[in-house]
Motif scaffolding. Structure first.
Motif, PDB file in Angstrom:
ATOM      1  N   ALA A  10       0.837  -1.201   0.000  1.00 37.62           N
ATOM      2  CA  ALA A  10       0.000   0.000   0.000  1.00 37.62           C
ATOM      3  C   ALA A  10       0.876   1.256   0.000  1.00 37.62           C
ATOM      4  O   ALA A  10       0.610   2.214  -0.738  1.00 37.62           O
ATOM      5  N   GLY A  11       1.918   1.251   0.809  1.00 38.91           N
ATOM      6  CA  GLY A  11       2.844   2.391   0.808  1.00 38.91           C
ATOM      7  C   GLY A  11       3.448   2.598  -0.569  1.00 38.91           C
ATOM      8  O   GLY A  11       3.580   3.724  -1.050  1.00 38.91           O
ATOM      9  N   GLY A  12       3.776   1.485  -1.230  1.00 42.70           N
ATOM     10  CA  GLY A  12       4.358   1.559  -2.572  1.00 42.70           C
ATOM     11  C   GLY A  12       3.400   2.157  -3.588  1.00 42.70           C
ATOM     12  O   GLY A  12       3.812   2.957  -4.434  1.00 42.70           O
ATOM     13  N   ILE A  13       2.122   1.796  -3.489  1.00 40.25           N
ATOM     14  CA  ILE A  13       1.133   2.368  -4.417  1.00 40.25           C
ATOM     15  C   ILE A  13       1.109   3.894  -4.283  1.00 40.25           C
ATOM     16  O   ILE A  13       1.138   4.622  -5.285  1.00 40.25           O
ATOM     17  N   LEU A  14       1.097   4.376  -3.035  1.00 40.76           N
ATOM     18  CA  LEU A  14       1.091   5.831  -2.817  1.00 40.76           C
ATOM     19  C   LEU A  14       2.365   6.462  -3.373  1.00 40.76           C
ATOM     20  O   LEU A  14       2.324   7.545  -3.982  1.00 40.76           O
ATOM     21  N   LEU A  15       3.501   5.805  -3.190  1.00 40.30           N
ATOM     22  CA  LEU A  15       4.773   6.336  -3.718  1.00 40.30           C
ATOM     23  C   LEU A  15       4.732   6.453  -5.239  1.00 40.30           C
ATOM     24  O   LEU A  15       5.116   7.476  -5.810  1.00 40.30           O
ATOM     25  N   GLY A  16       4.283   5.381  -5.882  1.00 42.31           N
ATOM     26  CA  GLY A  16       4.285   5.360  -7.342  1.00 42.31           C
ATOM     27  C   GLY A  16       3.317   6.386  -7.920  1.00 42.31           C
ATOM     28  O   GLY A  16       3.671   7.161  -8.820  1.00 42.31           O
ATOM     29  N   LEU A  17       2.106   6.411  -7.363  1.00 47.20           N
ATOM     30  CA  LEU A  17       1.082   7.342  -7.847  1.00 47.20           C
ATOM     31  C   LEU A  17       1.490   8.786  -7.553  1.00 47.20           C
ATOM     32  O   LEU A  17       1.448   9.653  -8.434  1.00 47.20           O
ATOM     33  N   GLY A  18       1.910   9.029  -6.316  1.00 48.24           N
ATOM     34  CA  GLY A  18       2.271  10.395  -5.916  1.00 48.24           C
ATOM     35  C   GLY A  18       3.452  10.937  -6.705  1.00 48.24           C
ATOM     36  O   GLY A  18       3.462  12.105  -7.105  1.00 48.24           O
ATOM     37  N   ALA A  19       4.451  10.079  -6.951  1.00 47.06           N
ATOM     38  CA  ALA A  19       5.635  10.542  -7.687  1.00 47.06           C
ATOM     39  C   ALA A  19       5.241  11.012  -9.083  1.00 47.06           C
ATOM     40  O   ALA A  19       5.713  12.042  -9.565  1.00 47.06           O
ATOM     41  N   ARG A  20       4.338  10.270  -9.741  1.00 47.78           N
ATOM     42  CA  ARG A  20       3.961  10.661 -11.098  1.00 47.78           C
ATOM     43  C   ARG A  20       3.094  11.930 -11.101  1.00 47.78           C
ATOM     44  O   ARG A  20       3.250  12.789 -11.955  1.00 47.78           O
ATOM     45  N   ILE A  21       2.183  12.041 -10.124  1.00 50.30           N
ATOM     46  CA  ILE A  21       1.352  13.245 -10.078  1.00 50.30           C
ATOM     47  C   ILE A  21       2.220  14.473  -9.777  1.00 50.30           C
ATOM     48  O   ILE A  21       2.058  15.535 -10.381  1.00 50.30           O
ATOM     49  N   ALA A  22       3.186  14.297  -8.865  1.00 44.17           N
ATOM     50  CA  ALA A  22       4.058  15.424  -8.502  1.00 44.17           C
ATOM     51  C   ALA A  22       5.151  15.659  -9.543  1.00 44.17           C
ATOM     52  O   ALA A  22       5.808  16.689  -9.537  1.00 44.17           O
ATOM     53  N   GLY A  23       5.373  14.692 -10.420  1.00 40.09           N
ATOM     54  CA  GLY A  23       6.384  14.848 -11.467  1.00 40.09           C
ATOM     55  C   GLY A  23       7.794  14.523 -11.028  1.00 40.09           C
ATOM     56  O   GLY A  23       8.755  14.968 -11.657  1.00 40.09           O
ATOM     57  N   GLY A  24       7.943  13.745  -9.961  1.00 39.82           N
ATOM     58  CA  GLY A  24       9.294  13.360  -9.543  1.00 39.82           C
ATOM     59  C   GLY A  24       9.302  12.837  -8.129  1.00 39.82           C
ATOM     60  O   GLY A  24       8.264  12.829  -7.457  1.00 39.82           O
ATOM     61  N   CYS A  25      10.466  12.380  -7.694  1.00 41.82           N
ATOM     62  CA  CYS A  25      10.560  11.807  -6.347  1.00 41.82           C
ATOM     63  C   CYS A  25      11.695  12.463  -5.586  1.00 41.82           C
ATOM     64  O   CYS A  25      12.108  13.580  -5.891  1.00 41.82           O
ATOM     65  N   THR A  26      12.205  11.759  -4.594  1.00 38.06           N
ATOM     66  CA  THR A  26      13.243  12.319  -3.744  1.00 38.06           C
ATOM     67  C   THR A  26      14.492  12.703  -4.547  1.00 38.06           C
ATOM     68  O   THR A  26      15.105  13.734  -4.292  1.00 38.06           O
ATOM     69  N   SER A  27      14.849  11.868  -5.528  1.00 43.73           N
ATOM     70  CA  SER A  27      16.052  12.179  -6.304  1.00 43.73           C
ATOM     71  C   SER A  27      15.792  13.264  -7.345  1.00 43.73           C
ATOM     72  O   SER A  27      16.513  14.252  -7.419  1.00 43.73           O
ATOM     73  N   GLY A  28      14.718  13.115  -8.114  1.00 45.19           N
ATOM     74  CA  GLY A  28      14.455  14.067  -9.195  1.00 45.19           C
ATOM     75  C   GLY A  28      14.062  15.452  -8.695  1.00 45.19           C
ATOM     76  O   GLY A  28      14.540  16.460  -9.202  1.00 45.19           O
ATOM     77  N   HIS A  29      13.161  15.499  -7.710  1.00 43.64           N
ATOM     78  CA  HIS A  29      12.725  16.783  -7.166  1.00 43.64           C
ATOM     79  C   HIS A  29      13.646  17.262  -6.039  1.00 43.64           C
ATOM     80  O   HIS A  29      14.239  18.324  -6.119  1.00 43.64           O
ATOM     81  N   SER A  30      13.738  16.443  -4.964  1.00 42.21           N
ATOM     82  CA  SER A  30      14.349  16.954  -3.735  1.00 42.21           C
ATOM     83  C   SER A  30      15.849  17.176  -3.887  1.00 42.21           C
ATOM     84  O   SER A  30      16.398  18.105  -3.299  1.00 42.21           O
ATOM     85  N   ILE A  31      16.528  16.350  -4.665  1.00 44.79           N
ATOM     86  CA  ILE A  31      17.974  16.550  -4.812  1.00 44.79           C
ATOM     87  C   ILE A  31      18.281  17.293  -6.115  1.00 44.79           C
ATOM     88  O   ILE A  31      18.779  18.419  -6.091  1.00 44.79           O
ATOM     89  N   HIS A  32      17.944  16.695  -7.244  1.00 46.86           N
ATOM     90  CA  HIS A  32      18.228  17.375  -8.517  1.00 46.86           C
ATOM     91  C   HIS A  32      17.513  18.720  -8.632  1.00 46.86           C
ATOM     92  O   HIS A  32      18.120  19.728  -8.986  1.00 46.86           O
ATOM     93  N   GLY A  33      16.226  18.754  -8.324  1.00 43.72           N
ATOM     94  CA  GLY A  33      15.433  19.965  -8.530  1.00 43.72           C
ATOM     95  C   GLY A  33      15.840  21.096  -7.599  1.00 43.72           C
ATOM     96  O   GLY A  33      15.997  22.240  -8.030  1.00 43.72           O
ATOM     97  N   ILE A  34      16.004  20.778  -6.306  1.00 43.80           N
ATOM     98  CA  ILE A  34      16.376  21.846  -5.367  1.00 43.80           C
ATOM     99  C   ILE A  34      17.803  22.320  -5.645  1.00 43.80           C
ATOM    100  O   ILE A  34      18.098  23.511  -5.576  1.00 43.80           O
ATOM    101  N   ALA A  35      18.705  21.396  -6.021  1.00 46.75           N
ATOM    102  CA  ALA A  35      20.082  21.801  -6.346  1.00 46.75           C
ATOM    103  C   ALA A  35      20.081  22.785  -7.514  1.00 46.75           C
ATOM    104  O   ALA A  35      20.971  23.615  -7.644  1.00 46.75           O
ATOM    105  N   ASN A  36      19.061  22.696  -8.369  1.00 48.87           N
ATOM    106  CA  ASN A  36      18.938  23.643  -9.482  1.00 48.87           C
ATOM    107  C   ASN A  36      17.962  24.773  -9.167  1.00 48.87           C
ATOM    108  O   ASN A  36      17.568  25.537 -10.056  1.00 48.87           O
ATOM    109  N   LEU A  37      17.561  24.876  -7.888  1.00 51.62           N
ATOM    110  CA  LEU A  37      16.670  25.934  -7.398  1.00 51.62           C
ATOM    111  C   LEU A  37      15.346  26.013  -8.163  1.00 51.62           C
ATOM    112  O   LEU A  37      14.860  27.098  -8.457  1.00 51.62           O
TER     113      LEU A  37
END
Lengths: 138, 174
Positions: free
Chosen positions: B116-143
């Protein structure tokens, strides 16, 4: 080094680092949300700072990139979906004690329940694909 | 030998992992002009494991089934495997930290919980357009503002879920 073998190698490095700092540990991920262990906050803040500095160095000294193309930074437009999507993702993060990268390191380490988180993630992505059939702005 | 042992056998201090993960952001741009990110690759896995070839989003976004994203995913799994081999912790385990230690649920319920946790991760990542690596690290590093916004809500969701799980299933304290 072609792109596929390159990403395989960088993936190994990423997974190794995640595993070594404990990012694949349920206790450390959940502990960061319950205020009991901030190790991974330190990892993420360090990664963001190093990534930001590295991008500045890259922009100043390493352009164009290796292939000769101009640097093209991928950007996601600001939109309202960041909020519900972020919340749903966050709930999953706090429940499973994993995220899309660290669950892979968990599987490599032999954590059986990581496989269920992983399978859930594939299904969650599938649900998104189905929802998007009827709602193109999603 | 001490340094080799520190790198390959002992756990790393937080900053060492942060430096390596952070360096991936400019390195992936330098070598491949590509953003760090993991969750988008789960679309490739949908195409591989589920009957989804007729879904428009899969058809248009995931033309190449076994793209570099799949190789990145395999690499991360191998990295975790290598880490546990070298540190001598390799072994299949049904433990998941304090959750399995305290809740003591039957295995099937644990599986449902993490699924169930995985379903939320997969769905949420796609709706938000990224996850911890794409948004939180890559995205914030690029402001990137969208990444900062998404990360704020990742953290809010995480705090809510972790504290509910802690008080409902883990006796409130550990």
């Amino acid at each position: 080094m072609n792109k596929k073998s390159g990403f395989l190698v960088f993936g190994v490095l990423f997974g190794f680092a995640l595993s070594r700092v404990g990012a694949s540990e349920y206790d450390l991920i959940v502990g960061m949300f319950t205020g009991q262990d901030y190790t991974l906050v330190g990892v993420m803040v360090t990664a963001i700072i190093v990534g930001a500095l590295g991008m500045q160095v890259l922009k100043k000294f390493a352009q164009p990139v290796k292939s000769g193309e101009p640097l093209k930074i991928s950007y996601k437009e600001l939109n309202k979906w960041s909020i519900p999507g972020g919340l749903i993702f966050g709930l999953g993060w706090g429940i499973s004690g994993a995220c899309p990268g660290t669950v892979l390191a968990q599987i490599g380490e032999g954590k059986i329940f990581g496989l269920f988180t992983f399978a859930g993630m594939i299904c969650g992505t599938y649900i998104y694909a189905r929802l998007k059939e009827n709602n193109s702005e999603l | 030998m001490f340094i080799l042992r520190s790198i390959f056998v002992e756990p790393w201090p937080f900053w060492a992992g942060g430096v390596i993960i952070g360096l991936l952001v400019p390195l992936l741009y330098y070598y491949f002009n590509t953003a760090l990110g993991v969750s988008t690759g789960y679309g490739n896995l949908v195409k591989i494991f589920l009957p989804a070839k007729n879904l428009q989003w899969i058809k248009t976004k995931y033309v190449e089934t076994f793209s570099w994203r799949v190789y990145f995913i395999i690499g991360i799994i191998l990295g975790g495997l290598l880490s546990s081999i070298l540190s001598g912790n390799l072994g299949i385990t049904t433990e998941m930290g304090r959750f399995t230690a305290i809740a003591q649920w039957p295995g099937v319920l644990n599986a449902v919980f993490f699924f169930a946790g995985g379903i939320l991760l997969g769905l949420g990542a796609r709706i938000a357009g990224g996850c911890t690596s794409g948004h939180s690290i890559h995205g914030i590093a690029n402001l990137h503002i969208s990444s900062i916004l998404a990360t704020i809500f990742f953290i809010i969701g995480g705090i809510i879920a972790a504290n509910i799980v802690r008080s409902l299933f883990l006796g409130g304290a550990w």
